[in-house]
Design a protein around this motif. Sequence first.
Motif, PDB file in Angstrom:
ATOM      1  N   GLU A  64      -2.398   4.089 -33.036  1.00  0.00           N
ATOM      2  CA  GLU A  64      -2.016   2.725 -33.425  1.00  0.00           C
ATOM      3  C   GLU A  64      -1.375   2.710 -34.806  1.00  0.00           C
ATOM      4  O   GLU A  64      -0.392   2.013 -35.041  1.00  0.00           O
ATOM      5  N   ARG A  65      -1.963   3.504 -35.720  1.00  0.00           N
ATOM      6  CA  ARG A  65      -1.391   3.572 -37.075  1.00  0.00           C
ATOM      7  C   ARG A  65       0.010   4.179 -37.065  1.00  0.00           C
ATOM      8  O   ARG A  65       0.934   3.668 -37.691  1.00  0.00           O
ATOM      9  N   ALA A  66       0.152   5.269 -36.320  1.00  0.00           N
ATOM     10  CA  ALA A  66       1.457   5.938 -36.269  1.00  0.00           C
ATOM     11  C   ALA A  66       2.497   5.002 -35.653  1.00  0.00           C
ATOM     12  O   ALA A  66       3.626   4.894 -36.141  1.00  0.00           O
ATOM     13  N   THR A  67       2.099   4.303 -34.594  1.00  0.00           N
ATOM     14  CA  THR A  67       3.014   3.369 -33.931  1.00  0.00           C
ATOM     15  C   THR A  67       3.396   2.231 -34.869  1.00  0.00           C
ATOM     16  O   THR A  67       4.573   1.860 -34.979  1.00  0.00           O
ATOM     17  N   ARG A  68       2.401   1.695 -35.552  1.00  0.00           N
ATOM     18  CA  ARG A  68       2.659   0.596 -36.490  1.00  0.00           C
ATOM     19  C   ARG A  68       3.668   1.024 -37.562  1.00  0.00           C
ATOM     20  O   ARG A  68       4.647   0.310 -37.837  1.00  0.00           O
ATOM     21  N   ASP A  69       3.478   2.192 -38.138  1.00  0.00           N
ATOM     22  CA  ASP A  69       4.372   2.632 -39.218  1.00  0.00           C
ATOM     23  C   ASP A  69       5.764   2.988 -38.694  1.00  0.00           C
ATOM     24  O   ASP A  69       6.766   2.745 -39.355  1.00  0.00           O
ATOM     25  N   PHE A  70       5.797   3.561 -37.503  1.00  0.00           N
ATOM     26  CA  PHE A  70       7.079   3.894 -36.873  1.00  0.00           C
ATOM     27  C   PHE A  70       7.883   2.617 -36.634  1.00  0.00           C
ATOM     28  O   PHE A  70       9.068   2.518 -36.981  1.00  0.00           O
ATOM     29  N   GLU A  71       7.224   1.603 -36.074  1.00  0.00           N
ATOM     30  CA  GLU A  71       7.936   0.353 -35.762  1.00  0.00           C
ATOM     31  C   GLU A  71       8.233  -0.454 -37.028  1.00  0.00           C
ATOM     32  O   GLU A  71       9.215  -1.196 -37.071  1.00  0.00           O
ATOM     33  N   ALA A  72       7.401  -0.285 -38.044  1.00  0.00           N
ATOM     34  CA  ALA A  72       7.690  -0.964 -39.318  1.00  0.00           C
ATOM     35  C   ALA A  72       8.981  -0.420 -39.923  1.00  0.00           C
ATOM     36  O   ALA A  72       9.750  -1.145 -40.563  1.00  0.00           O
ATOM     37  N   SER A  73       9.224   0.850 -39.691  1.00  0.00           N
ATOM     38  CA  SER A  73      10.456   1.449 -40.195  1.00  0.00           C
ATOM     39  C   SER A  73      11.659   0.874 -39.459  1.00  0.00           C
ATOM     40  O   SER A  73      12.716   0.613 -40.047  1.00  0.00           O
ATOM     41  N   ARG A  74      11.501   0.643 -38.178  1.00  0.00           N
ATOM     42  CA  ARG A  74      12.600   0.061 -37.398  1.00  0.00           C
ATOM     43  C   ARG A  74      12.955  -1.329 -37.966  1.00  0.00           C
ATOM     44  O   ARG A  74      14.119  -1.677 -38.117  1.00  0.00           O
TER      45      ARG A  74
END
Length: 407
Positions: A64-74
């Motif tokens: 969840e953390r990795a996904t959150r940060d990945f999508e925050a970059s988008r």
Amino acid sequence: TEILDIQAIRADFPILDQEVNGRKLVYFDNAATTQKPKSVIDTIAHYYNFDNANIHRGIHTLAERATRDFEASREAVREFIGASSIEEIIFTSGTTQGINLVASTFGRKFIKEGDEIIISGLEHHSNIVPWQMLCEEKGIKLKVIPVTDLGELDMEAYQNMLSEKVKLVSVNHVSNSLGTINPIKHIIELAHNFGAKVLIDGAQASSHLTIDVQALDADFYAFSAHKLYGPTGIGVLYGKKEILNAMPPYMGGGEMIKEVTFEKTTYNELPYKFEAGTPNIADVVALKTALEFIAQHGKENIAAHEDMLLQYATKQLLEIDGLKIIGQAKEKVSVISFIMDGIHPQDIGVLLDNQGIAVRTGHHCTQPLMQRFNIVGTTRASFAVYNTTEEIDRLVAGIHRVKKMLL
Ligand code: PMP
């Protein structure tokens, strides 16, 4: 009157604080790749130390953390280029992949035998070869906007090339070899009058110029993180939603599907339709940190500093006997390509490196442009936010030493 504290900024770049061949490093190869601030390096380490997991389908905390940060970059990228939706932001491995994606999907589906594609004489090989491959495969004609003696695009010739046959125009925002800033808003407008779509190669623009894909009305815009203080191996392709939706997928695999059966597979929504496989998560996350670095100092301030360096260096270099600057466009970023009477660029590069000064020499992946100017290559010095006038003085003194040694 400097707004930025360049010495403080330099302290954020550990790599700059070293000696090369016994001299303090002067890094003037920023058009090839910029150095990375500590915050970007730390983000990558933090990701692998604390958050590493595969994204999107995990239900555990790390995923969840990795996904959150990945999508925050988008989302940060969307804002950085002024796109209207995150569906229009596709992560790629770099500009090269972004262009190849468009050639392989949009190109294959929408450009047919007898149609035409326009590129320019200022293009990097990565914005030439994918189109040549497509043209060869499908019997499409490739046309090239000529370059003037100043290193600008011949806009009159461009206007005369346009017709209903042209389906795509693909040009760079800024030339990596000469630093020319192209009038892309006008280029896009003229292409749209004939119904052609436009791809902008923004590899060299993204660290220097403010980008607003909606104001430009660009159909595609590609860039690489590593040229704007971010990591290598990650880039962005922006595309207008309606065009991306009409395009077939690029690579097949995980992530890009909705449902797979042996009878039929349906594809995922945008942007995931174009993101097959496990992406370069850590570097996507660090791209956001790089954008924050730029925002922290202000793109206008960075551009003003770089322009000061460009003016300073241009003046100093032109005072050197036998030195000629290739590319003297009215609108330029902080890139200077030059040649010297009687000295091969390669020799200049080696002898400057002996003095701890990193420049690039050769054709800069723009062989047709070198042919246009009848030269084998240039020596290119390109400046970033952390460079100083003292470093330019080192370059100028370095070139005088090279001359003494060789002439
Ligand atoms: N276009 C231009 C104008 C460039 O300067 C570069 C990088 N030198 C590229 C495309 C290719 O970028 P990358 O190698 O990051 O894919």
